[in-house]
Motif scaffolding. Structure first.
Motif, short mmCIF file in Angstrom:
data_model
loop_
_atom_site.label_atom_id
_atom_site.label_comp_id
_atom_site.label_asym_id
_atom_site.label_seq_id
_atom_site.Cartn_x
_atom_site.Cartn_y
_atom_site.Cartn_z
N ARG A 135 -32.77 16.51 50.75
CA ARG A 135 -34.07 16.30 50.11
C ARG A 135 -35.18 17.00 50.91
NH1 ARG A 135 -36.81 10.53 48.55
NH2 ARG A 135 -38.39 11.41 47.19
N LEU A 136 -35.13 16.89 52.23
CA LEU A 136 -36.11 17.59 53.07
C LEU A 136 -36.02 19.10 52.89
CD1 LEU A 136 -35.98 15.55 56.39
CD2 LEU A 136 -37.91 15.74 54.81
N ARG A 171 -35.31 20.46 50.19
CA ARG A 171 -35.64 20.68 48.77
C ARG A 171 -34.46 21.17 47.94
NH1 ARG A 171 -41.68 23.07 49.66
NH2 ARG A 171 -42.58 21.12 50.34
N MET A 172 -33.28 20.71 48.31
CA MET A 172 -32.08 21.02 47.52
C MET A 172 -31.84 19.96 46.46
SD MET A 172 -29.35 22.45 50.22
CE MET A 172 -29.38 24.17 50.58
N SER A 204 -33.60 16.30 44.53
CA SER A 204 -34.79 15.48 44.30
C SER A 204 -34.33 14.15 43.74
CB SER A 204 -35.77 16.18 43.37
OG SER A 204 -35.16 16.50 42.15
N TYR A 206 -30.17 10.86 42.23
CA TYR A 206 -30.33 12.17 42.85
C TYR A 206 -29.89 13.25 41.87
CZ TYR A 206 -31.21 9.97 47.31
OH TYR A 206 -31.78 9.24 48.31
N GLU A 226 -32.32 20.08 42.81
CA GLU A 226 -33.71 20.51 42.59
C GLU A 226 -33.78 21.68 41.63
OE1 GLU A 226 -37.77 20.52 42.82
OE2 GLU A 226 -36.50 19.02 43.79
N ASN A 227 -32.83 22.60 41.74
CA ASN A 227 -32.77 23.77 40.85
C ASN A 227 -31.32 24.27 40.84
OD1 ASN A 227 -32.43 25.62 43.15
ND2 ASN A 227 -34.57 25.15 43.57
#
Length: 127
Positions: free
Chosen positions: A74-75, A77-78, A80, A90, A93-94
């Motif tokens: 999460r940190l 940004r993999m 969210s 969970y 992210e993309n």
């Protein structure tokens, strides 16, 4: 690799246009993915959202261990999150982490020395 190429004196970027800032960040992405549990988490999340308990069961690790990996991801940004009542779901992210993992697995198939399964699938779909 950059030291073998001409440097652009104005901005310090390789002639390929690769900004060193992005190279360093890319290395961090690869470092984040240099863990089998994190790769398994990405594979588990490729089809949608999952709660920690379901992810833990899917990847064969304890919920506490999976939570620690998810916090790091999460940190980075993999992944969210989304709150659903008392559950935290969970998701990726993309699509980029999913693609990186898929390509790494395809590369691993090449290391086996036989015709990789993904090439056989491509040939069947093209027929």
């Amino acid at each position: 690799m950059c030291h073998y190429m001409r440097m652009n004196a104005d901005n310090g970027v390789c002639s390929l246009g690769v900004d060193s800032q992005y190279v360093e960040l890319a290395v961090e992405v690869f470092a984040m993915l240099a863990d089998a549990t994190r790769v398994r988490i990405i594979l588990a999340l490729r089809d949608g959202e999952m709660a920690v308990g379901a992810l833990a069961e899917e990847v064969g690790k304890s919920p506490a261990a999976v939570s620690q990996h998810l916090a790091k991801m999460r940190l980075a940004r993999m992944v969210s999150t989304r709150q659903d009542g008392t559950k935290v779901l969970y998701r990726l992210e993309n699509e980029h982490a999913r693609k990186l993992v898929a390509d790494a697995i395809f590369q691993a198939e090449h290391a086996l020395g036989e015709e990789p399964a993904h090439h056989r699938r491509d040939r069947k779909e093209g027929s």
